[in-house]
Design an enzyme around this catalytic site. Structure first.
Site, PDB file in Angstrom:
ATOM      1  N   GLU A  31       0.800  -1.219   0.000  1.00  0.00           N
ATOM      2  CA  GLU A  31       0.000   0.000   0.000  1.00  0.00           C
ATOM      3  C   GLU A  31       0.837   1.275   0.000  1.00  0.00           C
ATOM      4  O   GLU A  31       0.330   2.361   0.272  1.00  0.00           O
ATOM      5  CB  GLU A  31      -0.971  -0.030   1.180  1.00  0.00           C
ATOM      6  N   LYS A  75     -15.563  -1.724   1.903  1.00  0.00           N
ATOM      7  CA  LYS A  75     -14.811  -2.226   0.756  1.00  0.00           C
ATOM      8  C   LYS A  75     -15.808  -2.795  -0.247  1.00  0.00           C
ATOM      9  O   LYS A  75     -16.503  -3.772   0.047  1.00  0.00           O
ATOM     10  CB  LYS A  75     -13.818  -3.316   1.191  1.00  0.00           C
TER      11      LYS A  75
END
Length: 430
Positions: free
Chosen positions: A205, A340
């Site tokens: 990330e 999500k």
């Protein structure tokens, strides 16, 4: 009219070089929509199923040709002739055609790609930005970025147990300035790591992934970077952690085992007390997945101890699912949900989950996955739903920066959209 004429799908690569699904929707009006589906590394047991080919001869078994085939051969014939303006109807039909509670037949990666591409085609038909189409007249708030500056756990190959250590530039006057605060701290952190002889390689990330002696050392070095950049911890910038406790929960002994603490094992209550110590010592405002996704009693205790002080985010716990969230609300577990898209699999279900959270005074954090692409859907979704928070990685890797740049564009378009900072955490009492 924007009736669906054809739906195309292909296998493309995500930020980890793994295959994922891209979907394009074409309408009779000429309106067009495209979406690419992300993929997670640490996934909850109760997430919708991401369909993989399991053919060891292709992409180590991670190919998605079957999901692509499901889009073109199963979904397209069902949706041909439907208007892309009928999002709820389209999503209900997708769920019906799949016929399973976890979308394991067609695959959530196939279904979500179609759901989002249809919504984007609708926005294109109406000549609206995606956030305008989804949010209508409501978009009026820019999100606080939760920037993952140190990666650990399943997102990095290092000795840190906790998956993410984040900075939240809550004291900034605007999103643009918040992004600047975060970028400056990120670069100062890199310099400090170099000075200490630590590597500045990055994880999935975009955050640094140094070998540190403990989880607490990660917090200490981030505080050092915040101060080095000229900001005040606990005023300009706060800290957050995604513990991803399910990743180090030992089911056999029903304990949490921290490798960086010499493999010391913790009961649920002991781990909660450990968090209490960290919260008292550092300006932590958010902890995500502090306990295992099935440890509901432990979560109850965690919420009783820290629920008034900090944001307790359920990711693996709630998996963007209204049934799971309803259980949490009823039992007063957590006070926030991570959103999500690919955990649930359609835009409509995602929006329903966000709405349920807001009605219960739970905050909603719009989130990326560790396997991302150039698709910027979540940036628009964060603004469209006025969620107030977005989790989309650090200040490196184009797949992360793409979302931040999209938010900068949206902020320019909205002109007077406020950045609420600390007021975003409206359900905290201390």
């Amino acid at each position: 009219m924007p009736y669906i004429e054809s739906i195309l799908a292909r296998e493309v690569l995500d930020s980890r070089g793994n295959p994922t699904v891209e979907v394009e929707v074409y309408t009779e009006s000429g309106a067009f929509g495209k979406a690419i589906v992300p993929s997670g590394a640490s996934t909850g047991q109760h997430e919708s199923v991401e369909l993989r080919d399991c053919d060891a001869k292709r992409f180590l078994g991670k190919g998605v040709l079957q999901a692509v085939k499901n889009v073109t051969e199963v979904i397209q014939p069902e949706l041909e002739g439907y208007s892309v303006l009928e999002q709820t109807l389209i999503d209900k039909l997708l769920i019906k055609v799949d016929g399973t509670p976890n979308k394991s037949n067609l695959g959530a990666n196939a279904i979500l790609g179609v759901s989002l591409a249809c919504a984007k085609a609708a926005a294109n038909y109406l000549n609206l930005e995606f956030y305008q189409y989804v949010g209508g007249v409501w978009p009026k708030q820019m999100p606080v970025p939760m920037m993952n500056v140190i990666n650990g756990g399943a997102h990095a190959s290092n000795s840190v147990d906790f998956q993410e250590f984040m900075i939240l530039p809550i004291g900034a006057p605007s999103f643009k300035e918040a992004l600047r605060y975060g970028a400056e701290v990120f670069h100062h952190l890199g310099k400090i790591l170099k000075q200490k002889g630590l590597p500045t390689t990055v994880g999935d990330e975009g955050g640094y992934a140094p070998d540190l002696n403990s989880n607490e050392e990660a917090l200490q070095i981030i505080l050092e970077a915040i101060k080095s950049a000229g900001y005040e911890p606990g005023k300009d910038i706060f800290l957050g952690m995604d513990v991803a406790a399910s990743e180090f929960y030992d089911k056999k002994i029903q304990k949490y085992v921290l490798a960086s603490e010499n493999n010391k094992s913790f009961s649920s209550k002991e781990l909660v007390h450990y968090y209490e110590t960290l919260v008292a010592k550092y300006p932590i405002i958010s902890i995500e997945d502090g306990l295992d996704e099935n440890d509901w009693d432990g979560w109850k205790y965690l919420t009783q101890k820290l629920g008034n002080q900090i944001q307790l985010v359920g990711d693996d716990l709630f998996v963007t699912n209204t049934q799971k969230l309803a259980k949490g609300i009823e039992n007063k577990i957590g006070n926030s949900i991570l959103i999500k898209l690919n955990q649930i699999g359609t835009l409509t279900e995602t929006l329903e989950t966000i709405e349920m959270a807001k009605k219960a005074s739970y905050t909603a954090v719009i989130s990326h996955r560790s396997g991302e692409t150039e698709d910027t859907t979540i940036a628009d979704l964060a603004v469209a739903t006025n969620s107030g928070q977005i989790k989309t990685g650090s200040c490196s890797r184009t797949d992360r920066i793409a979302k931040y740049n999209q938010l900068l564009r949206i902020e320019d378009q909205l002109v007077e959209a406020p950045f609420l900072g600390l007021k975003t955490f409206y359900n905290l009492k201390k």
